[in-house]
Design a protein around this motif. Structure first.
Motif, short mmCIF file in Angstrom:
data_model
loop_
_atom_site.label_atom_id
_atom_site.label_comp_id
_atom_site.label_asym_id
_atom_site.label_seq_id
_atom_site.Cartn_x
_atom_site.Cartn_y
_atom_site.Cartn_z
N GLN A 351 44.75 -7.10 74.24
CA GLN A 351 42.90 -6.56 74.12
C GLN A 351 42.40 -6.76 73.33
O GLN A 351 41.04 -5.71 73.54
CB GLN A 351 43.55 -5.34 74.92
CG GLN A 351 44.48 -5.37 76.22
CD GLN A 351 43.64 -5.72 77.06
OE1 GLN A 351 42.78 -5.84 77.54
NE2 GLN A 351 44.70 -6.63 77.52
N THR A 352 42.75 -6.30 72.20
CA THR A 352 41.50 -6.15 70.81
C THR A 352 41.11 -7.43 70.32
O THR A 352 39.54 -7.76 70.28
CB THR A 352 42.90 -5.66 69.34
OG1 THR A 352 43.20 -4.90 69.98
CG2 THR A 352 41.77 -5.53 67.95
N ILE A 353 41.45 -8.66 70.54
CA ILE A 353 41.37 -10.13 70.22
C ILE A 353 40.04 -9.84 71.54
O ILE A 353 38.56 -10.42 71.73
CB ILE A 353 42.30 -10.88 70.42
CG1 ILE A 353 42.79 -10.71 69.16
CG2 ILE A 353 41.32 -12.03 70.29
CD1 ILE A 353 43.94 -11.74 68.82
N LEU A 354 40.72 -10.07 72.68
CA LEU A 354 39.49 -10.03 73.39
C LEU A 354 38.01 -9.06 74.05
O LEU A 354 36.97 -9.69 74.01
CB LEU A 354 40.10 -9.69 75.69
CG LEU A 354 40.84 -10.45 75.61
CD1 LEU A 354 41.73 -10.60 77.02
CD2 LEU A 354 40.73 -12.34 75.37
N ASN A 355 38.39 -8.19 73.43
CA ASN A 355 37.26 -7.23 72.69
C ASN A 355 36.48 -7.19 71.70
O ASN A 355 35.66 -5.93 71.62
CB ASN A 355 37.80 -5.44 73.27
CG ASN A 355 38.00 -5.53 74.88
OD1 ASN A 355 37.26 -5.71 75.97
ND2 ASN A 355 39.22 -4.79 75.29
N GLY A 356 36.84 -8.31 70.42
CA GLY A 356 35.49 -8.23 69.48
C GLY A 356 36.60 -7.54 68.58
O GLY A 356 35.90 -7.88 67.36
N GLY A 357 37.70 -6.91 68.21
CA GLY A 357 38.50 -6.41 67.11
C GLY A 357 39.03 -7.73 66.64
O GLY A 357 39.84 -8.75 67.04
N LYS A 358 39.62 -7.26 65.25
CA LYS A 358 40.55 -7.53 64.37
C LYS A 358 42.05 -7.75 64.61
O LYS A 358 42.25 -6.51 63.95
CB LYS A 358 39.82 -7.89 62.90
CG LYS A 358 38.31 -8.86 62.82
CD LYS A 358 37.90 -9.13 62.13
CE LYS A 358 36.89 -9.46 61.42
NZ LYS A 358 36.16 -9.92 60.55
N VAL A 359 42.75 -8.70 64.18
CA VAL A 359 44.62 -7.68 64.20
C VAL A 359 44.93 -8.78 62.81
O VAL A 359 45.12 -9.85 63.08
CB VAL A 359 44.41 -8.73 65.38
CG1 VAL A 359 46.53 -8.63 65.94
CG2 VAL A 359 44.51 -8.27 66.57
N TYR A 360 45.92 -8.24 62.79
CA TYR A 360 47.04 -8.13 61.50
C TYR A 360 47.97 -8.30 61.75
O TYR A 360 48.27 -7.40 61.74
CB TYR A 360 46.22 -7.63 60.67
CG TYR A 360 44.77 -7.47 59.82
CD1 TYR A 360 43.87 -8.68 59.50
CD2 TYR A 360 44.10 -6.70 60.59
CE1 TYR A 360 42.91 -8.55 59.63
CE2 TYR A 360 42.21 -6.63 60.71
CZ TYR A 360 41.73 -7.35 60.25
OH TYR A 360 40.57 -7.71 59.58
N PRO A 361 48.73 -9.08 62.18
CA PRO A 361 50.75 -9.23 62.24
C PRO A 361 51.02 -9.13 60.53
O PRO A 361 50.34 -10.34 60.02
CB PRO A 361 50.90 -10.45 62.62
CG PRO A 361 49.68 -10.68 63.42
CD PRO A 361 48.25 -10.33 62.43
N LEU A 362 51.71 -8.02 60.30
CA LEU A 362 52.36 -8.60 58.57
C LEU A 362 54.05 -7.59 59.08
O LEU A 362 54.52 -7.24 60.30
CB LEU A 362 51.30 -6.76 58.61
CG LEU A 362 50.21 -6.52 58.60
CD1 LEU A 362 50.03 -5.30 57.88
CD2 LEU A 362 49.34 -7.65 58.04
#
Length: 379
Positions: A351-362
C-alpha cells in the motif's frame, strides 16, 4: 531476468491471478560451489509450496505439476545454479513466471496468497542501487551507469566528445585547454598564456557538458561521480554543476588510463559509503519526530495510514510475519481464513508503494527501537 525497479514492483503488486506464489531462497552457497545443496533446498521449497497448494487451495497433483512446471525445470538445471548471486526470488501465478537473482542474502520462505509477497525483493531495489560516472576532461567525455557488479556506457548524442570538436579547433589549440584544466582554478582565470576568451571557452564547454548531464539525470536520484583532474573537478563542482547528487569527492585521474574493470572497482570504493545514506536520513528523521503524531510503530495504525496514502517512509523487519486481513472499512485487523489472509507487513509495504511512499526492508538489528515496523507519515 530483469532489473528490479518501481515498475517491476508495481507489476507484481497488480497481479490478480491468485493464487500468487512467492519463493525466496538464499543462494550464497554458490560461493563454495555447493550447487547440489542449492538444488536440494529449492526442491524442498517447491515441496512446501506444493503442500500449501493442495491443503489450502485444493489443487490436485496434476494441477500442481502444471502450475510449478517451470520452477521444477529450474531445480534440475545445474547451469542455472552455477550462475547465482546471493539470493533468488521466484514469483509464480497462472499467467506469470518471474525470477530475480538478488545481490543480497535473504532467508528461505514460501508465500501463497491473493497477491505476491515482495518484502524481500524490495531489499534488492535499495542494495543494488545504480550510480553514474562522468569521465570529464577537455579531450574526452563519457557517461557510465554502474553498480557494484557492472558498468555500462550511456550514449548521449548531445554530449560533447571533447573540446576540440566542440570549438572546432586543431590539436595544438585543444592541448592548451587540457593544460589549463590541470593548472588549478586560479590559473584558469589568471594563468600564463591563457586569454579571457580561452577561459570563457573552457567554461562554455563545461556548461554544455553540465547541460546535457543534467538533462539526462534531472529526474533521477542516483549519485554522480566525476573522474577528472582535481583542478577541473573543483571548477566544475563549485561553478558549473547543476545536479544535486554530485559526490563531493572525485576519482582523480584520466579515465583513458583506466580500464573498465578498474573504473568499476575504484569508483565503487568511493561510492559505496554513500549508497545507504538514504537510510541514515530516514532514521534521523524518525528519531527527530519521536513523541509526535507523524510517526508510528503500531502495525494496525500503519496499515490504516498506508491504505489512506499517509505513509511517506516505511521501515519493516523483513523477517517479521503476521497473517491476517486488514479491513479498511472497519480499520482493523481480522483473521478470516487461510485463503483470504495474507502477510500484513507485506500489505503495508504494498500500500505504501502504490501510494507513492518509500519502503525499506531491514534486518531486525537495523530497525529503530527494535520495532518490527516503523512509519513516518506525510501529515
Amino acid at each position: 531476468m530483469t532489473e528490479i525497479n518501481q515498475e517491476i514492483l508495481k507489476d507484481l503488486i497488480n497481479c490478480q491471478d491468485s493464487p500468487c506464489v512467492s519463493i525466496y531462497m538464499s543462494t550464497k552457497a554458490v560461493r563454495k560451489g555447493e550447487f547440489k545443496k542449492l538444488e536440494i533446498e529449492f526442491k524442498n521449497l517447491l515441496q512446501e509450496t506444493e503442500k500449501k497448494l493442495k491443503d489450502i487451495w485444493g489443487y490436485k497433483q496434476r494441477d500442481v505439476d502444471e502450475f510449478l512446471n517451470e520452477a521444477a525445470d529450474l531445480a534440475a538445471d545445474i547451469n542455472f545454479w552455477q550462475k547465482q548471486k546471493e539470493g533468488l526470488a521466484v514469483f509464480i501465478s497462472e499467467n506469470k513466471f518471474e525470477l530475480f537473482k538478488l545481490p543480497i542474502d535473504i532467508y528461505n520462505s514460501t508465500h501463497i496468497s491473493q497477491c505476491f509477497n515482495i518484502k524481500q525483493l524490495i531489499s534488492g531495489l535499495w542494495y543494488d542501487k545504480k550510480y553514474y560516472i562522468l569521465a570529464l576532461s577537455p579531450n574526452f567525455n563519457q557517461l557510465y551507469r554502474a553498480d557494484r557488479n557492472t558498468i555500462d556506457e550511456v550514449e548521449l548524442k548531445e554530449l560533447p566528445t571533447n573540446i576540440k570538436e566542440f570549438l572546432n579547433i586543431d590539436d595544438e589549440g585543444a592541448q592548451k585547454y587540457q593544460s589549463m584544466s590541470r593548472a588549478g582554478t586560479a590559473s584558469v582565470f589568471h594563468g600564463e598564456g591563457a586569454t579571457d576568451d580561452d577561459q570563457e571557452d573552457l567554461l562554455h564547454y563545461l556548461r554544455e557538458v553540465d547541460r546535457v548531464i543534467f538533462k539526462e539525470l534531472k529526474s533521477k536520484d542516483d549519485y554522480l561521480l566525476i573522474v577528472s583532474d582535481d583542478h577541473l573537478f573543483s571548477l566544475y563542482k563549485d561553478d558549473i554543476n547543476s545536479y544535486s547528487n554530485l559526490l563531493e569527492k572525485n576519482l582523480s585521474g584520466n579515465v583513458k588510463d583506466i580500464n573498465k574493470k578498474e573504473l568499476k572497482e575504484k569508483s565503487w570504493e568511493i561510492v559505496e559509503p554513500h549508497i545507504h545514506d538514504y537510510l541514515k536520513s530516514v532514521k534521523e528523521e524518525f528519531a527527530q519526530l519521536k513523541g509526535s503524531e507523524k510517526i508510528s510503530k503500531e502495525l494496525e495504525e500503519i496499515l490504516e495510514a498506508a491504505y489512506f496514502s499517509r505513509v511517506d517512509s516505511l521501515m519493516i523487519n523483513k523477517e517479521a510475519d503476521k497473517e491476517g486481513f486488514f479491513s479498511a472499512e472497519e480499520k482493523e485487523i481480522k483473521d478470516i481464513n487461510d485463503r483470504e489472509n495474507y502477510d500484513l507487513y507485506n500489505y503495508a509495504a504494498v500500500q505504501t508503494i502504490l501510494n507513492g511512499g518509500k519502503v525499506y526492508p531491514l534486518t531486525e538489528d537495523k530497525m529503530p527501537d527494535n520495532a518490527d515496523i516503523a512509519a513516518i507519515y506525510r501529515y
